[in-house]
Every structure is written in C-alpha cells, then in structure tokens.
Motif scaffolding. Structure first.
Motif, PDB file in Angstrom:
ATOM      1  N   GLN A  82       0.852  -1.195   0.000  1.00 56.29           N
ATOM      2  CA  GLN A  82       0.000   0.000   0.000  1.00 56.29           C
ATOM      3  C   GLN A  82       0.885   1.241   0.000  1.00 56.29           C
ATOM      4  O   GLN A  82       1.389   1.647   1.044  1.00 56.29           O
ATOM      5  CB  GLN A  82      -0.907   0.002   1.240  1.00 56.29           C
ATOM      6  CG  GLN A  82      -1.864  -1.177   1.309  1.00 56.29           C
ATOM      7  CD  GLN A  82      -2.994  -1.078   0.291  1.00 56.29           C
ATOM      8  OE1 GLN A  82      -3.496   0.003   0.027  1.00 56.29           O
ATOM      9  NE2 GLN A  82      -3.385  -2.200  -0.284  1.00 56.29           N
ATOM     10  N   GLY A  85       1.276   8.697  -2.278  1.00 55.22           N
ATOM     11  CA  GLY A  85       1.997   9.958  -2.320  1.00 55.22           C
ATOM     12  C   GLY A  85       3.473   9.815  -2.652  1.00 55.22           C
ATOM     13  O   GLY A  85       3.840   9.171  -3.630  1.00 55.22           O
ATOM     14  N   THR A  86       4.320  10.415  -1.797  1.00 50.25           N
ATOM     15  CA  THR A  86       5.757  10.430  -2.044  1.00 50.25           C
ATOM     16  C   THR A  86       6.320   9.015  -2.096  1.00 50.25           C
ATOM     17  O   THR A  86       7.238   8.727  -2.866  1.00 50.25           O
ATOM     18  CB  THR A  86       6.451  11.222  -0.918  1.00 50.25           C
ATOM     19  OG1 THR A  86       5.757  12.450  -0.759  1.00 50.25           O
ATOM     20  CG2 THR A  86       7.879  11.521  -1.259  1.00 50.25           C
ATOM     21  N   LEU A  88       4.781   6.321  -3.129  1.00 47.23           N
ATOM     22  CA  LEU A  88       4.399   5.742  -4.419  1.00 47.23           C
ATOM     23  C   LEU A  88       5.323   6.273  -5.521  1.00 47.23           C
ATOM     24  O   LEU A  88       5.823   5.517  -6.355  1.00 47.23           O
ATOM     25  CB  LEU A  88       2.938   6.090  -4.721  1.00 47.23           C
ATOM     26  CG  LEU A  88       2.381   5.645  -6.065  1.00 47.23           C
ATOM     27  CD1 LEU A  88       2.420   4.139  -6.215  1.00 47.23           C
ATOM     28  CD2 LEU A  88       0.953   6.125  -6.235  1.00 47.23           C
ATOM     29  N   LEU A  89       5.559   7.574  -5.506  1.00 46.51           N
ATOM     30  CA  LEU A  89       6.447   8.165  -6.514  1.00 46.51           C
ATOM     31  C   LEU A  89       7.876   7.648  -6.362  1.00 46.51           C
ATOM     32  O   LEU A  89       8.589   7.468  -7.348  1.00 46.51           O
ATOM     33  CB  LEU A  89       6.443   9.687  -6.400  1.00 46.51           C
ATOM     34  CG  LEU A  89       5.335  10.419  -7.148  1.00 46.51           C
ATOM     35  CD1 LEU A  89       5.529  11.909  -7.035  1.00 46.51           C
ATOM     36  CD2 LEU A  89       5.308  10.035  -8.618  1.00 46.51           C
ATOM     37  N   LEU A  92       8.051   4.427  -8.038  1.00 44.62           N
ATOM     38  CA  LEU A  92       8.116   4.643  -9.489  1.00 44.62           C
ATOM     39  C   LEU A  92       9.512   5.093  -9.909  1.00 44.62           C
ATOM     40  O   LEU A  92       9.993   4.777 -11.003  1.00 44.62           O
ATOM     41  CB  LEU A  92       7.077   5.689  -9.925  1.00 44.62           C
ATOM     42  CG  LEU A  92       5.618   5.227  -9.889  1.00 44.62           C
ATOM     43  CD1 LEU A  92       4.676   6.402 -10.157  1.00 44.62           C
ATOM     44  CD2 LEU A  92       5.363   4.137 -10.912  1.00 44.62           C
ATOM     45  N   LYS A 224      12.327  11.491 -15.009  1.00 44.55           N
ATOM     46  CA  LYS A 224      11.057  12.213 -14.912  1.00 44.55           C
ATOM     47  C   LYS A 224      10.432  12.082 -13.531  1.00 44.55           C
ATOM     48  O   LYS A 224       9.779  12.998 -13.047  1.00 44.55           O
ATOM     49  CB  LYS A 224      10.096  11.688 -15.981  1.00 44.55           C
ATOM     50  CG  LYS A 224      10.537  12.079 -17.378  1.00 44.55           C
ATOM     51  CD  LYS A 224       9.945  11.190 -18.419  1.00 44.55           C
ATOM     52  CE  LYS A 224      10.519  11.518 -19.795  1.00 44.55           C
ATOM     53  NZ  LYS A 224      10.196  10.479 -20.764  1.00 44.55           N
ATOM     54  N   THR A 225      10.635  10.931 -12.885  1.00 45.77           N
ATOM     55  CA  THR A 225      10.053  10.766 -11.543  1.00 45.77           C
ATOM     56  C   THR A 225      10.726  11.695 -10.540  1.00 45.77           C
ATOM     57  O   THR A 225      10.085  12.174  -9.611  1.00 45.77           O
ATOM     58  CB  THR A 225      10.200   9.315 -11.052  1.00 45.77           C
ATOM     59  OG1 THR A 225      11.483   8.842 -11.394  1.00 45.77           O
ATOM     60  CG2 THR A 225       9.157   8.415 -11.656  1.00 45.77           C
ATOM     61  N   MET A 228       9.098  14.951 -10.885  1.00 46.85           N
ATOM     62  CA  MET A 228       7.742  14.951 -10.327  1.00 46.85           C
ATOM     63  C   MET A 228       7.755  14.928  -8.799  1.00 46.85           C
ATOM     64  O   MET A 228       6.910  15.548  -8.159  1.00 46.85           O
ATOM     65  CB  MET A 228       6.945  13.776 -10.864  1.00 46.85           C
ATOM     66  CG  MET A 228       5.460  14.022 -10.707  1.00 46.85           C
ATOM     67  SD  MET A 228       4.445  13.009 -11.741  1.00 46.85           S
ATOM     68  CE  MET A 228       4.721  13.699 -13.329  1.00 46.85           C
ATOM     69  N   ASN A 231       8.123  18.380  -7.874  1.00 44.19           N
ATOM     70  CA  ASN A 231       6.845  19.058  -8.107  1.00 44.19           C
ATOM     71  C   ASN A 231       5.870  18.788  -6.950  1.00 44.19           C
ATOM     72  O   ASN A 231       5.175  19.675  -6.467  1.00 44.19           O
ATOM     73  CB  ASN A 231       6.262  18.563  -9.438  1.00 44.19           C
ATOM     74  CG  ASN A 231       5.130  19.422  -9.926  1.00 44.19           C
ATOM     75  OD1 ASN A 231       4.245  19.769  -9.159  1.00 44.19           O
ATOM     76  ND2 ASN A 231       5.150  19.779 -11.197  1.00 44.19           N
ATOM     77  N   PHE A 232       5.845  17.527  -6.471  1.00 43.27           N
ATOM     78  CA  PHE A 232       4.980  17.148  -5.344  1.00 43.27           C
ATOM     79  C   PHE A 232       5.355  17.951  -4.102  1.00 43.27           C
ATOM     80  O   PHE A 232       4.500  18.434  -3.381  1.00 43.27           O
ATOM     81  CB  PHE A 232       5.135  15.647  -5.059  1.00 43.27           C
ATOM     82  CG  PHE A 232       4.025  14.818  -5.636  1.00 43.27           C
ATOM     83  CD1 PHE A 232       3.749  14.864  -6.987  1.00 43.27           C
ATOM     84  CD2 PHE A 232       3.263  13.989  -4.833  1.00 43.27           C
ATOM     85  CE1 PHE A 232       2.737  14.105  -7.531  1.00 43.27           C
ATOM     86  CE2 PHE A 232       2.243  13.212  -5.371  1.00 43.27           C
ATOM     87  CZ  PHE A 232       1.974  13.275  -6.715  1.00 43.27           C
ATOM     88  N   THR A 235       4.142  21.443  -4.400  1.00 44.44           N
ATOM     89  CA  THR A 235       2.685  21.550  -4.214  1.00 44.44           C
ATOM     90  C   THR A 235       2.338  21.534  -2.733  1.00 44.44           C
ATOM     91  O   THR A 235       1.366  22.151  -2.298  1.00 44.44           O
ATOM     92  CB  THR A 235       1.971  20.365  -4.907  1.00 44.44           C
ATOM     93  OG1 THR A 235       2.497  20.254  -6.210  1.00 44.44           O
ATOM     94  CG2 THR A 235       0.479  20.564  -4.972  1.00 44.44           C
ATOM     95  N   GLN A 236       3.173  20.814  -1.963  1.00 45.60           N
ATOM     96  CA  GLN A 236       2.915  20.672  -0.526  1.00 45.60           C
ATOM     97  C   GLN A 236       3.091  22.002   0.207  1.00 45.60           C
ATOM     98  O   GLN A 236       2.481  22.240   1.229  1.00 45.60           O
ATOM     99  CB  GLN A 236       3.890  19.645   0.032  1.00 45.60           C
ATOM    100  CG  GLN A 236       3.353  18.847   1.180  1.00 45.60           C
ATOM    101  CD  GLN A 236       4.307  17.726   1.529  1.00 45.60           C
ATOM    102  OE1 GLN A 236       5.350  17.547   0.909  1.00 45.60           O
ATOM    103  NE2 GLN A 236       3.965  16.964   2.526  1.00 45.60           N
TER     104      GLN A 236
END
Lengths: 237, 200
Positions: A82, A85-86, A88-89, A92, A224-225, A228, A231-232, A235-236
């Motif tokens: 499970q 957010g971070t 999961l990225l 990736l 690219k990850t 991103m 970028n996340f 956004t925070q």
C-alpha cells in the motif's frame, strides 16, 4: 524462447491498440524484459488486478524477437504494497532507474531481490536512506558503483576530510574548502559504505553524490520521476 | 476491382477504435449498399463535429460552445467538483449516480514514466477554479491504477492547499461479485477500506 512461471515484477505498463498492453518487467532469471500482454485492458480481463507493479508474480512467456507474448500469470508472495503519495512516486523512481540503467536480458538476481525488499519496506521506512541503498546496489551490481573505501592515493578515507568525486575514479582528497556539488565529506562515503546514515549532512551529501553518479551514467537523459517528486514537494508548500 | 475512393473510405474507417480491415470493409459496403442517407448524415455531422467541437473552458469536456451543458446549468451544485480522467468516466458517473455537482476532466493521468506531468492535465485551470469558486469538496474519481493513485494524491494535496476537503471514490469488490474470484490486490484494497455497518 519458452519460459514457464519464472519470478518477475512488473515495472511499467503501456497501452497497445485497444485492449492490449506492453509490460516492462524485471525477472529473476532473465533480467529486464518487455512482454506483450494480449487482452489485458479488455472489459472482461481478470488478469488486470493481478498484473500490478511492485509485487512478485510468476510469469510465463514465449516467442521470438524483442516482444515475447505473456502467457500464464500467477501471484507469488504478498500482494501490492500500500503505497501513497511520495512513497508511491519513490517506488516509481526505482522503476525508472531500472528501466533506464539496466540493459535488457541481463539478469542480476541481487538487484531483483534488493528491489523486492525495497518496495516491501517503502510503506514505512526512511525513504531517502532506502533509496540511496538501492541506488548503490544497482550501480555496484552493474559495475558502476563509487569507490568508498580508499582515495586516489590508496589511503583509507578520513571522516573529517573533504573529497572530490569523479564518477569513474576513486575519491580525491582535497585540502581547500571549496563548496561544490561534486565534493563530499569522508563521513558520507563511509556512511554509504556501511549503509548507516548518522547525520543530516550524511543524507544530503549522499543524495547529491548518488544523483551525480546516476546522472553521469544516464548520459543526459532526465529522470522524470525525480522532477515529479520535486513538483509534489512544491505543491505541498 | 475496387475503385480508389472505396479503398480510401475503408482506410479512413480504420481510424475508429477496434476496427480492422475486415470490419472497415463491412462498414463501407453497408453504407454504400444499404444506407447511403445514413452515410451522408454521418459524413456531414462528422465533418461539423471535427471543425466545431472544442473543450469547455471550465471543465475541459467536449463541447461546441464556450461552456458545456453541466457548467452552463444554474441547477448544478457549485460546492462539489468531481475530477475524472476521461469524458467517458464523466458520462458513466452522470448516468450511474445522482451526482449534481461540477466536473473537471484531466484528459489523462499523471504518468512520470511516460513524461505526463501536471501541466499536461490542465492542473493550472483546475487550480484557478479552486481559487475563484466556492468549492467545498473535491471528489477524486481517477482510476485505481498506479498512475490514477499518483494523480489522486497530487489532487488531494492541491485541494488541501486551498482549504478544500478531498474525498476519493471507494474501490473494491464489484456488486454481485464473489470474494473467491476476486484478485488479491482488489480484495486487499476492499478489506483495508472496510466501513462500519450502519444499523439505523
């Protein structure tokens, strides 16, 4: 080539035509491989819930050429961790590293096992430390790992000294204090070698060092990850 | 022998999803043999739609005007916005639920490995709406895939930053399904997202 139920992990899935997918996998015995999964995106596909990234599966495939056909798939071990957010990225990011650095059909059982243990730990570990250790294992196994036990003079590393990093050579001890991106303390190199990061500086410098090494071997191809993840974080704020 | 125009028609029909050479040939022969009027209507409407249908300025749904029917309606609830990946997802929600709020279409999902970032999904337009409109809840209805989850997380961060409550559609066992035949990832998700049974 005909392979029956070999351990493997899905790294990425791309749509192909209306109902098919091309899946990029990391397998224990055949390394990185792309497979054609026919009907995976169809309305009645029962395999879509099983063929998921970040968990171990048993994969069968057959066929000649660059794109063998995926056959039977069976779940193996625990299901998909499970991740949100971070985290999961970050998972990736591991996938992108393997897809971009590891050549196809070059098996590395140690990378496979370390990847599996890393994604299993990711839901509740220190993300940075775990990623650094995976990056180090990946580069070491490919023969591109940094030298972490002696310098250009063959001397043991001094925790308090500054070293200049050249991705293709041993660290070079420097005596002037010039703050540059390719300079790290001996303590950071020792921490990376032992896998135990004791300070904020160890973590910051090891991230910079591993970023430098990875960028060197990616030869200008951007991750690219990584962009991103940044970028996340923005956004925070 | 077939004329060139017939070959062009068959080739043109193959741009439709799921239409191979055989199906395209069957469609072309059907229109020419049995339904020329239908063919004329199709060609005229298709041509007009391709020229005139664009995106709604507010939600990015396909429309020929500046605003789509939902955005133009004064009867829709302005305090809720449902974010979906595709126009088909929006249509499914409209027909299956009694949802009366607003929508926003991403026309894709975040996919770092394919190089699809927030700007490709119209996030600046969504952020503008969150700033200027009196939205209280963002319903995130992206697919339960890895990319859909990453997109959902990005959206929830965006909503939180604007003081808006973000909710996620539930996913798990399909209605009428049997647990024995559900794959382990879906079942694990359904199990982790279990709800208290309301006895009232």
């Amino acid at each position: 080539m005909r392979v029956s139920l070999t351990p493997g992990i899905v790294l990425h899935q791309r749509a192909f035509q209306d109902h098919h997918s091309i899946i990029d996998c990391l397998t224990l015995e055949h390394g990185r491989i792309s497979l054609m999964a026919r009907g995976l995106r169809g309305k009645s596909s029962r395999r879509a819930g099983i063929i998921q990234p970040f968990c171990e599966l048993l994969l069968s495939f057959s066929g000649r050429g660059d794109l063998p056909l995926l056959g039977a798939v069976e779940p193996q071990g625990p299901g998909r961790p499970q991740l949100q957010g971070t985290r999961l990225l970050s998972a990736l990011y591991l996938n992108e590293l393997i897809l971009k650095l590891l050549p196809p059909l070059d098996p590395h059982p140690l990378i496979y096992r370390h990847y599996l243990s890393t994604v299993t730990q990711l839901p509740d570990c220190h993300i940075g430390d775990t990623l650094r250790l995976f990056e180090l294992t990946l580069l070491n196994e490919m023969g591109y790992g940094p030298v972490l036990d002696y310098d250009t003079e063959g001397e043991a590393l001094d925790a308090d000294a500054l070293y200049q990093i050249d991705p293709e050579r041993e660290p070079r001890r420097i005596h002037s204090v010039m703050k540059q991106d390719d300079q790290v303390h001996g303590a950071t190199l020792i921490a990376l070698q032992s896998g135990a990061f004791n300070s904020h500086r160890d973590r910051l410098e090891s991230r910079r060092l591993m970023g430098l090494m990875i960028d060197h071997y990616l030869d200008g191809s951007p991750l690219k990850t990584r962009a991103m993840l940044k970028n996340f974080h923005d956004t925070q704020r | 022998m077939s004329g060139v125009l017939l070959d062009d028609l068959i080739e043109a029909l193959r741009c439709l999803p799921g239409v191979g050479p055989k199906s395209a040939q069957r469609m072309a022969f059907h229109l020419l043999q049995r339904d020329r009027r239908g063919g004329h209507t199709l060609s005229a409407v298709l041509s007009q739609a391709m020229d005139r249908v664009g995106h709604c300025e507010r939600c990015r749904m396909y429309t020929e005007g500046a605003l789509c029917r939902v955005c133009d309606s004064s009867r829709r609830d302005g305090s809720q916005i449902c974010v979906v990946e595709t126009p088909a997802d929006r249509s499914s929600i409209e027909s299956a639920t009694g949802y009366q709020g607003q929508y926003f279409l991403l026309l894709g999902h975040l996919s770092p490995l394919d190089g699809v970032g927030p700007d490709d999904l119209g996030m600046p337009i969504l952020e503008q709406r969150l700033t200027t409109e009196s939205i209280e809840e963002m319903i995130v209805a992206t697919n339960p895939t890895i990319e859909g989850e990453a997109t959902a997380h990005y959206l929830s961060r965006l909503a939180t930053r604007h003081g808006i409550r973000a909710t996620r559609i539930a996913h798990g066992v399909p209605v009428g399904g049997e647990l024995e035949y559900i794959d382990r990832n879906t079942l694990a998700h359904a199990f982790n997202g279990r709800l208290i049974i309301d006895n009232e």
